[in-house]
Every structure is written in structure tokens, then in C-alpha cells.
Design a protein around this motif. Structure first.
Motif, PDB file in Angstrom:
ATOM      1  N   GLU A  14     -21.652  54.252   3.024  1.00 24.57           N
ATOM      2  CA  GLU A  14     -20.767  55.406   3.189  1.00 24.57           C
ATOM      3  C   GLU A  14     -21.127  56.218   4.423  1.00 24.57           C
ATOM      4  OE1 GLU A  14     -20.981  57.428  -0.579  1.00 24.57           O
ATOM      5  OE2 GLU A  14     -19.989  55.761  -1.625  1.00 24.57           O
ATOM      6  N   GLY A  15     -22.430  56.413   4.666  1.00 22.20           N
ATOM      7  CA  GLY A  15     -22.856  57.177   5.830  1.00 22.20           C
ATOM      8  C   GLY A  15     -22.460  56.502   7.130  1.00 22.20           C
ATOM      9  N   LEU A  16     -22.669  55.198   7.202  1.00 21.18           N
ATOM     10  CA  LEU A  16     -22.313  54.460   8.411  1.00 21.18           C
ATOM     11  C   LEU A  16     -20.806  54.442   8.614  1.00 21.18           C
ATOM     12  CD1 LEU A  16     -24.863  51.563   7.965  1.00 21.18           C
ATOM     13  CD2 LEU A  16     -24.901  53.258   9.818  1.00 21.18           C
ATOM     14  N   GLN A  17     -20.064  54.199   7.546  1.00 24.88           N
ATOM     15  CA  GLN A  17     -18.605  54.163   7.663  1.00 24.88           C
ATOM     16  C   GLN A  17     -18.052  55.519   8.074  1.00 24.88           C
ATOM     17  OE1 GLN A  17     -17.581  52.510   3.801  1.00 24.88           O
ATOM     18  NE2 GLN A  17     -17.384  50.459   4.682  1.00 24.88           N
ATOM     19  N   THR A  18     -18.651  56.594   7.617  1.00 21.69           N
ATOM     20  CA  THR A  18     -18.231  57.937   8.017  1.00 21.69           C
ATOM     21  C   THR A  18     -18.381  58.123   9.521  1.00 21.69           C
ATOM     22  OG1 THR A  18     -18.786  58.875   5.867  1.00 21.69           O
ATOM     23  CG2 THR A  18     -18.733  60.413   7.716  1.00 21.69           C
ATOM     24  N   MET A  19     -19.393  57.455  10.099  1.00 20.64           N
ATOM     25  CA  MET A  19     -19.604  57.524  11.547  1.00 20.64           C
ATOM     26  C   MET A  19     -18.738  56.529  12.308  1.00 20.64           C
ATOM     27  SD  MET A  19     -23.700  57.939  11.912  1.00 20.64           S
ATOM     28  CE  MET A  19     -24.411  57.635  10.298  1.00 20.64           C
ATOM     29  N   GLY A  20     -17.912  55.771  11.571  1.00 22.55           N
ATOM     30  CA  GLY A  20     -17.046  54.795  12.216  1.00 22.55           C
ATOM     31  C   GLY A  20     -17.712  53.461  12.488  1.00 22.55           C
ATOM     32  N   ILE A  21     -18.849  53.212  11.867  1.00 21.54           N
ATOM     33  CA  ILE A  21     -19.573  51.953  12.042  1.00 21.54           C
ATOM     34  C   ILE A  21     -19.219  51.030  10.883  1.00 21.54           C
ATOM     35  CG2 ILE A  21     -21.849  50.859  12.151  1.00 21.54           C
ATOM     36  CD1 ILE A  21     -22.875  53.506  13.391  1.00 21.54           C
ATOM     37  N   PRO A  22     -18.571  49.899  11.164  1.00 19.50           N
ATOM     38  CA  PRO A  22     -18.210  48.963  10.092  1.00 19.50           C
ATOM     39  C   PRO A  22     -19.452  48.344   9.450  1.00 19.50           C
ATOM     40  CG  PRO A  22     -17.015  48.463  12.119  1.00 19.50           C
ATOM     41  CD  PRO A  22     -18.068  49.462  12.464  1.00 19.50           C
ATOM     42  N   VAL A  23     -19.369  48.122   8.153  1.00 20.82           N
ATOM     43  CA  VAL A  23     -20.470  47.540   7.384  1.00 20.82           C
ATOM     44  C   VAL A  23     -19.929  46.381   6.566  1.00 20.82           C
ATOM     45  CG1 VAL A  23     -22.190  48.014   5.589  1.00 20.82           C
ATOM     46  CG2 VAL A  23     -21.640  49.771   7.267  1.00 20.82           C
ATOM     47  N   VAL A  24     -20.683  45.281   6.546  1.00 18.10           N
ATOM     48  CA  VAL A  24     -20.320  44.128   5.717  1.00 18.10           C
ATOM     49  C   VAL A  24     -20.683  44.468   4.271  1.00 18.10           C
ATOM     50  CG1 VAL A  24     -20.801  41.696   5.255  1.00 18.10           C
ATOM     51  CG2 VAL A  24     -20.741  42.530   7.612  1.00 18.10           C
ATOM     52  N   PRO A  25     -19.767  44.275   3.319  1.00 16.58           N
ATOM     53  CA  PRO A  25     -20.100  44.539   1.913  1.00 16.58           C
ATOM     54  C   PRO A  25     -21.360  43.771   1.505  1.00 16.58           C
ATOM     55  CG  PRO A  25     -17.763  44.093   2.145  1.00 16.58           C
ATOM     56  CD  PRO A  25     -18.400  43.787   3.475  1.00 16.58           C
ATOM     57  N   SER A  26     -22.231  44.425   0.744  1.00 14.94           N
ATOM     58  CA  SER A  26     -23.521  43.821   0.422  1.00 14.94           C
ATOM     59  C   SER A  26     -23.859  43.978  -1.054  1.00 14.94           C
ATOM     60  CB  SER A  26     -24.621  44.475   1.257  1.00 14.94           C
ATOM     61  OG  SER A  26     -25.882  43.951   0.935  1.00 14.94           O
ATOM     62  N   ALA A  27     -24.477  42.938  -1.603  1.00 14.85           N
ATOM     63  CA  ALA A  27     -25.032  42.995  -2.956  1.00 14.85           C
ATOM     64  C   ALA A  27     -26.540  42.811  -2.867  1.00 14.85           C
ATOM     65  CB  ALA A  27     -24.405  41.917  -3.826  1.00 14.85           C
ATOM     66  N   ALA A  28     -27.093  42.961  -1.670  1.00 10.65           N
ATOM     67  CA  ALA A  28     -28.516  42.757  -1.429  1.00 10.65           C
ATOM     68  C   ALA A  28     -29.213  44.101  -1.203  1.00 10.65           C
ATOM     69  CB  ALA A  28     -28.688  41.851  -0.208  1.00 10.65           C
ATOM     70  N   ASN A  29     -30.437  44.047  -0.727  1.00  6.76           N
ATOM     71  CA  ASN A  29     -31.192  45.274  -0.467  1.00  6.76           C
ATOM     72  C   ASN A  29     -31.105  45.699   0.995  1.00  6.76           C
ATOM     73  OD1 ASN A  29     -32.766  43.208   0.608  1.00  6.76           O
ATOM     74  ND2 ASN A  29     -34.696  44.197   0.045  1.00  6.76           N
ATOM     75  N   PHE A  30     -30.026  45.310   1.650  1.00  5.69           N
ATOM     76  CA  PHE A  30     -29.803  45.688   3.037  1.00  5.69           C
ATOM     77  C   PHE A  30     -28.310  45.720   3.321  1.00  5.69           C
ATOM     78  CE2 PHE A  30     -30.049  41.084   2.970  1.00  5.69           C
ATOM     79  CZ  PHE A  30     -28.961  40.703   3.728  1.00  5.69           C
ATOM     80  N   VAL A  31     -27.962  46.356   4.441  1.00  5.99           N
ATOM     81  CA  VAL A  31     -26.574  46.347   4.918  1.00  5.99           C
ATOM     82  C   VAL A  31     -26.559  45.789   6.331  1.00  5.99           C
ATOM     83  CG1 VAL A  31     -25.818  48.275   3.466  1.00  5.99           C
ATOM     84  CG2 VAL A  31     -26.650  48.731   5.760  1.00  5.99           C
ATOM     85  N   LEU A  32     -25.467  45.131   6.667  1.00  4.03           N
ATOM     86  CA  LEU A  32     -25.234  44.665   8.032  1.00  4.03           C
ATOM     87  C   LEU A  32     -24.239  45.624   8.662  1.00  4.03           C
ATOM     88  CD1 LEU A  32     -24.838  40.788   7.717  1.00  4.03           C
ATOM     89  CD2 LEU A  32     -26.736  42.065   8.704  1.00  4.03           C
ATOM     90  N   ALA A  33     -24.662  46.265   9.732  1.00  4.56           N
ATOM     91  CA  ALA A  33     -23.829  47.243  10.413  1.00  4.56           C
ATOM     92  C   ALA A  33     -23.407  46.684  11.765  1.00  4.56           C
ATOM     93  CB  ALA A  33     -24.595  48.544  10.598  1.00  4.56           C
ATOM     94  N   LYS A  34     -22.115  46.749  12.046  1.00  6.53           N
ATOM     95  CA  LYS A  34     -21.586  46.247  13.315  1.00  6.53           C
ATOM     96  C   LYS A  34     -21.636  47.362  14.352  1.00  6.53           C
ATOM     97  CE  LYS A  34     -17.871  43.669  15.431  1.00  6.53           C
ATOM     98  NZ  LYS A  34     -16.556  43.047  15.250  1.00  6.53           N
TER      99      LYS A  34
END
Length: 89
Positions: A14-34
Motif C-alpha cells: 500500500e505504501g509503495l502503491q501510494t507513491m505510484g510504484i507498482p508492486v507484484v502481488p505477493s504471498a511471500a515475505n517480500f514484495v517486488l517493486a517496479k
């Protein structure tokens, strides 16, 4: 642990998306941010004492991997991303 990790993943996403940074949906203990320049972001965040992983070695040069931490650690990472984002605009 699973609930805390899920909550942290949501917080980062949510924080990254609020900044306009796309994130790959994750079910792991990390996020991939573009970020568009993963290796450069990796170096900039290291200077801010935030350790992420560039993903160019996996064929994803536009991405960084951010591991989920505690709520406070996630807030610190998001604050650093917000500051650094201005360098790449």
C-alpha cells in the motif's frame, strides 16, 4: 508470524502503491517493486542504510525486492523510498 508477515506485506504494498510504484502481488515475505532502475535504487537505498535486492540477476532489471520487516522497519524503508524517489524523477 504468518499474520505479521501478511500485514507487513500489505503495509509495504500500500505504501509503495501510494507513491505510484507498482508492486507484484505477493504471498511471500517480500514484495517486488517496479522502480524502473533496480540496480540504481539498490545503491541509493544502501546509502540510506536500507538493504534491498536488485533483481537484474533474475532478468528483472526494473525491480527491487524488499523483504517484509516489522511495522517500524517497513515505515523506515517506505520513508527512505519516498526520499529517494525524488532522485529518479
Amino acid at each position: 508470524t504468518a499474520r505479521l508477515t501478511q500485514a507487513g506485506c500489505r503495509q509495504l504494498t500500500e505504501g509503495l502503491q501510494t507513491m505510484g510504484i507498482p508492486v507484484v502481488p505477493s504471498a511471500a515475505n517480500f514484495v517486488l517493486a517496479k522502480t524502473g532502475a533496480g540496480r540504481e535504487w539498490f545503491h541509493a537505498l544502501q546509502q540510506a542504510k536500507i538493504i534491498v535486492r536488485p533483481m537484474d540477476g533474475y532478468g528483472l532489471p526494473d525491480y527491487i525486492r524488499i523483504t517484509v520487516g516489522t511495522e517500524k522497519q517497513n515505515e523506515t524503508a517506505l520513508s527512505a523510498v519516498a526520499r529517494i524517489q525524488n532522485q529518479f524523477k
